[in-house]
Write an enzyme that holds these catalytic residues in place. Sequence first.
Site, mmCIF file in Angstrom:
data_model
loop_
_atom_site.group_PDB
_atom_site.id
_atom_site.type_symbol
_atom_site.label_atom_id
_atom_site.label_comp_id
_atom_site.label_asym_id
_atom_site.label_seq_id
_atom_site.Cartn_x
_atom_site.Cartn_y
_atom_site.Cartn_z
ATOM 1 N N SER A 1 0.814 -1.221 0.000
ATOM 2 C CA SER A 1 0.000 0.000 0.000
ATOM 3 C C SER A 1 0.842 1.263 0.000
ATOM 4 C CB SER A 1 -0.943 -0.003 1.212
ATOM 5 O OG SER A 1 -0.206 0.080 2.413
ATOM 6 N N LYS B 1 -6.132 5.572 7.708
ATOM 7 C CA LYS B 1 -4.962 6.271 7.176
ATOM 8 C C LYS B 1 -5.250 7.760 7.008
ATOM 9 C CE LYS B 1 -3.004 2.235 4.860
ATOM 10 N NZ LYS B 1 -2.745 1.562 3.574
#
Length: 777
Positions: free
Chosen positions: A645, A688
């Site tokens: 990611s 996030k």
Amino acid sequence: MKRSVDRRANGQSPGSLPAEKARRECPLSAIPFRNTDEVEGEPDILGQERAQEALGFGIAIEHEGYNLVALGPEGIGKQSLLRGFLESRARQAPTPEDWCHAMNWSNPARPLAFSLPAGRGARLRDELQEALKTLRRALPVAFASEEYRTRKQRLDRALQEERARLLDPVRARAAARGISLGETESGLLLEPDCELDELSVTEREALKIFLDSLEVEIESLFGQLLAIDQRYAEGILTLERELASGVARQALQAVRASHADLPRATAFLAELEARATENYEEFQDTESSEPGEGPELNRYQLNLVIDNGKQRGAPVVYEDNPTSANLIGQVQQISWMGTLVTDFTLIRPGAFHRARGGYLLLDLAKLIERPDAWKALKRALRAGEFRPRPPQSPVAPRLDVQPIPLASTKVLLLGDRELYEAMLAADPDFPELFKVVVEFEETLPREGAEGRFARTLARLVAKMGLRPFERPAIARLVEEAARRAEDATRLSLHMRPLADLLVETDYWAGHEGCPVASARHVETALAAQRRRASRPWEAALEQIRRNSVLVDTEGEQVGRVNALSVVQVGQHSFGLPNRVSARVWPGKPELLDVEREVDLGGPIHSKGMLILRAYLAAHYATHHLLAVSGSLVFEQSYSVIEGDSASLAELCALLSALAESPARQALAVTGSVNQHGQVQSIGGVNEKVEGFFEVCRQRGLTGRQGVILPASNVQNLMLSSEVVEAVRAGRFHVFPVERVDDALALLLVHDDLKARIQARLASLSQDARGLLAGGLA
């Protein structure tokens, strides 16, 4: 020429996501009640149509091996869903029989096993227990009765008369010579009435000859005397057995009549009556009135190992501790008079006994932790029958217990997909014994399901005895279910954490003295959950705030990009920024992954690095040799890095270093890339974004800060209300991108990046050739 991300049109930066798409709220109109008190009934089984179809098939098919494996993660409610489904089906099924173990008089080491209609086993056991108590009380009374004494006196007189008929002539002749004939326990005794010393030698000799002749005569009568004694003993035995038989027959009469319709019970009782009559002495211990206080009297008991007297329909049993003894039962042992003994009354039932003819649920993970239990399960399923485990002591006597057939018993294992695949690979018997897979969904499509989901939550509130929840509170819980699904278009079916949230919301409502739980109480419960788990996250934020961990949220840096990661703390996840830095220099075409070199990079992360190298070569070195070396590192990271990611952030950092174009530190980047330059979705997107937002908020929101993320992740956004409000006010931004170039246009300050990168690569290649020519490379 620089491109600035803080140019605004109507309060939003070019390409930034509208606040309405940062969180999909649940409209109050979707909740079909004002509060949960209006909803009745049991919670629905939502979104599990595929699992229900497989369940229906698996429990209906009766062929060998069609047991079931239910797959799904922890907390999704597999067990409660299965139990609810199975119990509804089980209520319509016939109730299985009772099963008993009893004494096998012809072979005590192999106890009998036989079935009775449901409820008749307990009835027979209890009636037999009372009959044996009656027998034990009645026998001593019968042997003390006038009838017994009269008949025994007759036998005694007959004995004495027969003995007298034989011995009186001998006794008379002996008496005529002054000799007494007495009887002792050891036999007959001849004893002169005078002292032998008083007799002359001639008299003593004559007496001796006479005594010898009497002894010969008495010896000739011994056979007849023994026959008389034998007839007497047989007469006494016959008398006592007739008496015992009458008492036993009377004591057991009501039991026999109660079960006269059951041939197996009738045969058992007839055998027991005969054996009780034969061994009547065992019942004459008047020191205790309770039968079954020792191994001798245990033989007359009935051990009911399967009692379905209170069962309605088929049983549904979950065994939480699946040891072999808990599954198939066990033969126990006791110490009796210094010796280990066992018998059929010490057979203890297991889960197979309780579930016979119904459904047995077992946790696969717990089961395979116990190899002996797994073997016992397989043996029972292959044989179609089960028998209890023998005593573990090597000196204990063994019982060859007759097995009990499984009949239509279905076994259901609860596990997850990973464990299921491991079992398929490890044990070839597994797919033969468990042919039906029941796979549970983890999420439910949200469109058109919010009302049904709300009703399920309402029924769950009622089932747990909580105070009512008002409509906005349930709407907020629906939104939380979408967030837990990590998809704004779906709802999580993990009901355990949602049930916990209901309980905690109820607590906070009660804490404030409110009769109804509101959306504010839901928010309070969520905040409290987060706070309880957030100490490590807050410690990490403190390190960033104090610049112990270097993360910039303003300014520009070449080769430095803020990547985003997720930290798991118990059942909660938190997002944190991490600085990724890149350096390049002329040399061999090599991309150094520092994390991999020091064994801190996982295989998926290493795969992402190889994709970066392929992208770099394919996009920027099509007309010349790629002669550049570079390195990438997560700064101040000291744990294993796994996943891809961060590959978009790593690529942006590398291209920033190659183009010598500074990257804006007000932005953080998340997303993976493929070698064609497409940005791919990642997990944990909400955490996030919120993690970087919190760092920026603590330092002060400037309106230039934000997160670059994959456009395909927009459907996953269920951001907190605080972040959504900041996005709406233009104080924070979310930038969805589809390609690497889109991210570069937002992040790097220069336009025409491809030309700058190609020019730099050409320069580095020329420098590399010069170094090689000079022998320095």
